[in-house]
Write an enzyme that holds these catalytic residues in place. Structure first.
Site, short mmCIF file in Angstrom:
data_model
loop_
_atom_site.label_atom_id
_atom_site.label_comp_id
_atom_site.label_asym_id
_atom_site.label_seq_id
_atom_site.Cartn_x
_atom_site.Cartn_y
_atom_site.Cartn_z
N ASP A 188 8.06 -6.20 4.40
CA ASP A 188 7.71 -5.65 5.71
C ASP A 188 8.96 -5.07 6.33
OD1 ASP A 188 4.99 -5.74 6.62
OD2 ASP A 188 5.09 -7.90 6.26
N PHE B 273 10.13 8.99 3.29
CA PHE B 273 8.85 8.81 3.98
C PHE B 273 9.09 8.33 5.42
CE2 PHE B 273 8.39 4.11 4.14
CZ PHE B 273 9.44 3.75 3.33
N ARG C 14 16.14 -1.79 2.98
CA ARG C 14 15.35 -2.25 1.82
C ARG C 14 16.28 -2.54 0.65
NH1 ARG C 14 12.03 1.34 2.21
NH2 ARG C 14 10.79 0.08 3.62
N SER D 256 0.84 -1.20 0.00
CA SER D 256 0.00 0.00 0.00
C SER D 256 0.88 1.25 0.00
CB SER D 256 -0.89 0.00 1.26
OG SER D 256 -0.05 0.03 2.41
N GLU E 215 3.48 3.64 -1.73
CA GLU E 215 4.05 4.08 -3.02
C GLU E 215 5.56 4.34 -2.92
OE1 GLU E 215 2.45 4.59 -5.88
OE2 GLU E 215 0.37 4.32 -5.20
P1 ITT Z 1 2.80 -2.20 3.27
O1 ITT Z 1 1.46 -2.07 2.60
O2 ITT Z 1 3.89 -2.61 2.32
O3 ITT Z 1 2.77 -3.08 4.50
P2 ITT Z 1 3.43 -0.04 5.14
O4 ITT Z 1 3.77 1.39 4.94
O5 ITT Z 1 2.28 -0.38 6.04
O6 ITT Z 1 3.21 -0.70 3.68
P3 ITT Z 1 5.12 -1.69 6.82
O7 ITT Z 1 3.94 -2.45 7.29
O8 ITT Z 1 6.34 -2.43 6.37
O9 ITT Z 1 4.75 -0.75 5.58
O10 ITT Z 1 5.43 -0.63 7.94
C1 ITT Z 1 6.67 -0.14 8.14
C2 ITT Z 1 6.61 1.26 8.66
O11 ITT Z 1 7.94 1.54 9.13
C3 ITT Z 1 6.32 2.28 7.55
O12 ITT Z 1 4.96 2.66 7.51
C4 ITT Z 1 7.22 3.45 7.96
O13 ITT Z 1 6.57 4.26 8.89
C5 ITT Z 1 8.40 2.76 8.63
N1 ITT Z 1 9.48 2.51 7.65
C6 ITT Z 1 9.79 1.35 7.03
N2 ITT Z 1 10.78 1.50 6.16
C7 ITT Z 1 11.10 2.80 6.21
C8 ITT Z 1 12.03 3.58 5.52
O14 ITT Z 1 12.80 3.09 4.56
N3 ITT Z 1 12.09 4.88 5.82
C9 ITT Z 1 11.30 5.41 6.77
N4 ITT Z 1 10.38 4.75 7.45
C10 ITT Z 1 10.28 3.44 7.18
#
Ligand code: ITT
Length: 220
Positions: A96, A172, A199, A33, A35
């Protein structure tokens, strides 16, 4: 490029042909979800010259609440299959990730998405006010399902620190407070972040696996 096809071997035995490389691009389905993740992963695939096209699919699925993000990623991938949200033979991956803060015993970790929505970067900085130990890490788990209930995971970690203030406007989530090598991720371009990020590390492992499977061609 064909996603998967079966071919009869010499002795009449059926062999699986995976990811046969042809002139056209291989398509990989990325279910998320977010982008920003899509943007980062597309940039990575491009930089690796992998001839891979990332197709983005947004489908809602419940994320189980568990401390271990590898377990969460694997369970989600299986749930997506079980509910038939993608075709039975259609390869896809999800990702994730989470921020683990040393002084907070790894909080918010697997609950990063929820915590970010609730308290944001300001909230994290408040929790760490006066705390000297600023060590933190980001972890990313790519869960790839080639077909059926088979799931393979690829993990990437980056160690950094929580800045004392919000800096930068790119990226983000926690990017404006996560410092690596003196800059926050929000002060880096997508390519600079990908070169060192959790990532980037997980996805390079995943793509190398895909590319080596493709070059081997035949899998028993
Ligand atoms: P999905 O639909 O892919 O699950 P999501 O945004 O909910 O999208 P996650 O469940 O993996 O993603 O949640 C991880 C959270 O951790 C994400 O919403 C960010 O707030 C934070 N996060 C993860 N990777 C990040 C990054 O590279 N930079 C900044 N914040 C990050």
């Amino acid at each position: 490029m064909e996603k998967e096809e079966k071919e009869k071997g010499k002795g009449g035995r059926r062999k699986k042909m995976r990811f046969a490389i042809g002139g056209s691009k291989m398509k990989l389905l990325f279910i998320t979800s977010n982008e920003h993740k899509v943007r980062e992963i597309r940039d990575l695939a491009l930089k690796m010259n992998a001839n891979i096209e990332i197709e983005h699919l947004r489908v809602a699925y419940p994320e189980i609440q568990h401390e271990d993000i590898e377990f969460v990623a694997e369970s989600s991938a299986k749930f997506i299959r079980k509910e038939g949200l993608v075709g039975e033979e259609e390869p896809f991956f999800i990702e994730d990730s989470g921020l683990f803060i040393h002084a907070l015993n790894g909080f918010p970790g697997a609950f990063s998405s929820y915590v970010f929505k609730k308290i944001g970067n300001e909230g994290i900085l408040k929790l760490l006010r006066g705390v000297e130990d600023r060590r933190a890490l980001f972890k990313s788990v790519v869960a790839f399902s080639p077909k059926g209930f088979v799931v393979k995971t690829f993990v990437g970690v980056v160690e950094g620190r929580i800045a004392s203030e919000i800096r930068g406007s790119a990226g983000f989530g926690f990017d404006p407070i996560f410092e690596f090598g003196g800059r926050t991720f929000a002060e880096m371009s997508v390519a600079e972040k990908n070169a060192v990020s959790h990532r980037g590390r997980a996805f390079r492992k995943f793509l190398n696996f895909i590319l080596s499977s493709a070059s081997m061609r035949e899998v028993d």
